[in-house]
Design a protein around this motif. Sequence first.
Motif, mmCIF file in Angstrom:
data_model
loop_
_atom_site.group_PDB
_atom_site.id
_atom_site.type_symbol
_atom_site.label_atom_id
_atom_site.label_comp_id
_atom_site.label_asym_id
_atom_site.label_seq_id
_atom_site.Cartn_x
_atom_site.Cartn_y
_atom_site.Cartn_z
ATOM 1 N N LEU A 92 95.829 71.015 70.164
ATOM 2 C CA LEU A 92 96.715 72.183 70.270
ATOM 3 C C LEU A 92 98.178 71.757 70.378
ATOM 4 O O LEU A 92 99.064 72.402 69.803
ATOM 5 C CB LEU A 92 96.319 73.030 71.472
ATOM 6 N N ASP A 93 98.440 70.689 71.114
ATOM 7 C CA ASP A 93 99.817 70.192 71.218
ATOM 8 C C ASP A 93 100.347 69.744 69.863
ATOM 9 O O ASP A 93 101.548 69.898 69.578
ATOM 10 C CB ASP A 93 99.878 69.026 72.208
ATOM 11 N N VAL A 94 99.473 69.212 69.021
ATOM 12 C CA VAL A 94 99.912 68.747 67.698
ATOM 13 C C VAL A 94 100.251 69.926 66.794
ATOM 14 O O VAL A 94 101.325 69.968 66.189
ATOM 15 C CB VAL A 94 98.831 67.851 67.059
ATOM 16 N N ILE A 100 107.592 66.831 68.641
ATOM 17 C CA ILE A 100 107.936 66.893 67.218
ATOM 18 C C ILE A 100 107.627 65.575 66.520
ATOM 19 O O ILE A 100 107.124 65.559 65.387
ATOM 20 C CB ILE A 100 109.422 67.273 67.051
ATOM 21 N N LYS A 101 107.885 64.457 67.177
ATOM 22 C CA LYS A 101 107.651 63.163 66.548
ATOM 23 C C LYS A 101 106.166 62.942 66.268
ATOM 24 O O LYS A 101 105.790 62.506 65.173
ATOM 25 C CB LYS A 101 108.199 62.047 67.440
ATOM 26 N N VAL A 102 105.333 63.244 67.250
ATOM 27 C CA VAL A 102 103.893 63.049 67.073
ATOM 28 C C VAL A 102 103.353 63.982 65.993
ATOM 29 O O VAL A 102 102.582 63.566 65.102
ATOM 30 C CB VAL A 102 103.166 63.272 68.403
ATOM 31 N N ALA A 104 104.998 65.416 63.518
ATOM 32 C CA ALA A 104 105.515 65.035 62.205
ATOM 33 C C ALA A 104 104.801 63.791 61.671
ATOM 34 O O ALA A 104 104.474 63.716 60.476
ATOM 35 C CB ALA A 104 107.013 64.785 62.290
ATOM 36 N N THR A 105 104.530 62.828 62.542
ATOM 37 C CA THR A 105 103.821 61.611 62.109
ATOM 38 C C THR A 105 102.420 61.941 61.619
ATOM 39 O O THR A 105 101.979 61.445 60.567
ATOM 40 C CB THR A 105 103.755 60.608 63.259
ATOM 41 N N ILE A 106 101.715 62.793 62.356
ATOM 42 C CA ILE A 106 100.353 63.160 61.950
ATOM 43 C C ILE A 106 100.374 63.963 60.658
ATOM 44 O O ILE A 106 99.535 63.760 59.760
ATOM 45 C CB ILE A 106 99.669 63.945 63.076
ATOM 46 N N LEU A 107 101.349 64.848 60.514
ATOM 47 C CA LEU A 107 101.446 65.642 59.286
ATOM 48 C C LEU A 107 101.734 64.757 58.081
ATOM 49 O O LEU A 107 101.123 64.924 57.008
ATOM 50 C CB LEU A 107 102.529 66.708 59.443
ATOM 51 N N VAL A 108 102.632 63.787 58.226
ATOM 52 C CA VAL A 108 102.934 62.870 57.129
ATOM 53 C C VAL A 108 101.713 62.021 56.788
ATOM 54 O O VAL A 108 101.402 61.791 55.606
ATOM 55 C CB VAL A 108 104.145 61.989 57.493
ATOM 56 N N GLY A 109 100.994 61.568 57.814
ATOM 57 C CA GLY A 109 99.799 60.767 57.564
ATOM 58 C C GLY A 109 98.726 61.558 56.812
ATOM 59 O O GLY A 109 98.113 61.041 55.865
ATOM 60 N N ILE A 110 98.509 62.801 57.226
ATOM 61 C CA ILE A 110 97.512 63.635 56.537
ATOM 62 C C ILE A 110 97.942 63.913 55.099
ATOM 63 O O ILE A 110 97.115 63.874 54.166
ATOM 64 C CB ILE A 110 97.298 64.946 57.322
#
Length: 260
Positions: A92-94, A100-102, A104-110
């Motif tokens: 939920l936090d993601v 924002i950093k976490v 954004a990193t997960i979104l870019v990785g996906i």
Amino acid sequence: MYAEEGSGDIHNSEEDNFVHVTATEDSFPEYSKMDKPEDTEFGEEEGERAPSSSVPSRVEDVPTETLVKTPTREGHPDGYLRCLRALNNDALDVIYWKDIKVSATILVGITCFLITLSLNSFIHSVVLALMSLFGVTLTYCALKIAWDSFHNEPLVNPFQYYLDKPFEVPEELVNEYSKWIAKELSCTCRVLTNLLCFADVWQSIKFLIGIYLISYITPYITVMVALYMTTFILFSVPKVYELYQAPIDKYINLASAVIK
């Protein structure tokens, strides 16, 4: 005030200035609970007082902080997104962009994984993702060892924290998600049964019209497009709904009323 016989002096007494009245709780029911102390209790023997509890006897004695209701968790799914409550707090936090950093990193990785998946097969995409991850960890480990060697520090595995940390999937979490999936599948099967078996003729007709219109869109929606759309919706809709929940609910209710 009374004067004694044979004397010109007048004596005042405290007993003469007050009228003793014996009152019971039934005489003044509105004050019986207010005047009764709640923080003390009498023991079995008369005159024995039990130690006072920590509960204050009056509202005025309670600190203001304790009277304020504890707010619910910020970003907790509510309204039309209650289905997201099945996710844990980290997920939920993601999707709510708490960090924002976490996020954004997960979104870019996906997104990178989806691009790789669109150009290669699934197995090849998984292998490429593992190779990329291995390259990142190897580079970081080599740089850390070189840094420690240059500063004459003891060589320690930079990932020792993760190696020592036990990793196991909680059985309670697995059971919880299993029950949730079984419940959702049962509900979906029941709804489809009612629609296909004409439990409500008007609802079945609307369902037929809906799938007929969707049949014109499905040729243009592949699996990859569906994954891209799912990722975009998952990282955008919850946050937008959290910020503008009131007007969105208003228009959804109006649309539902028109359709019905």
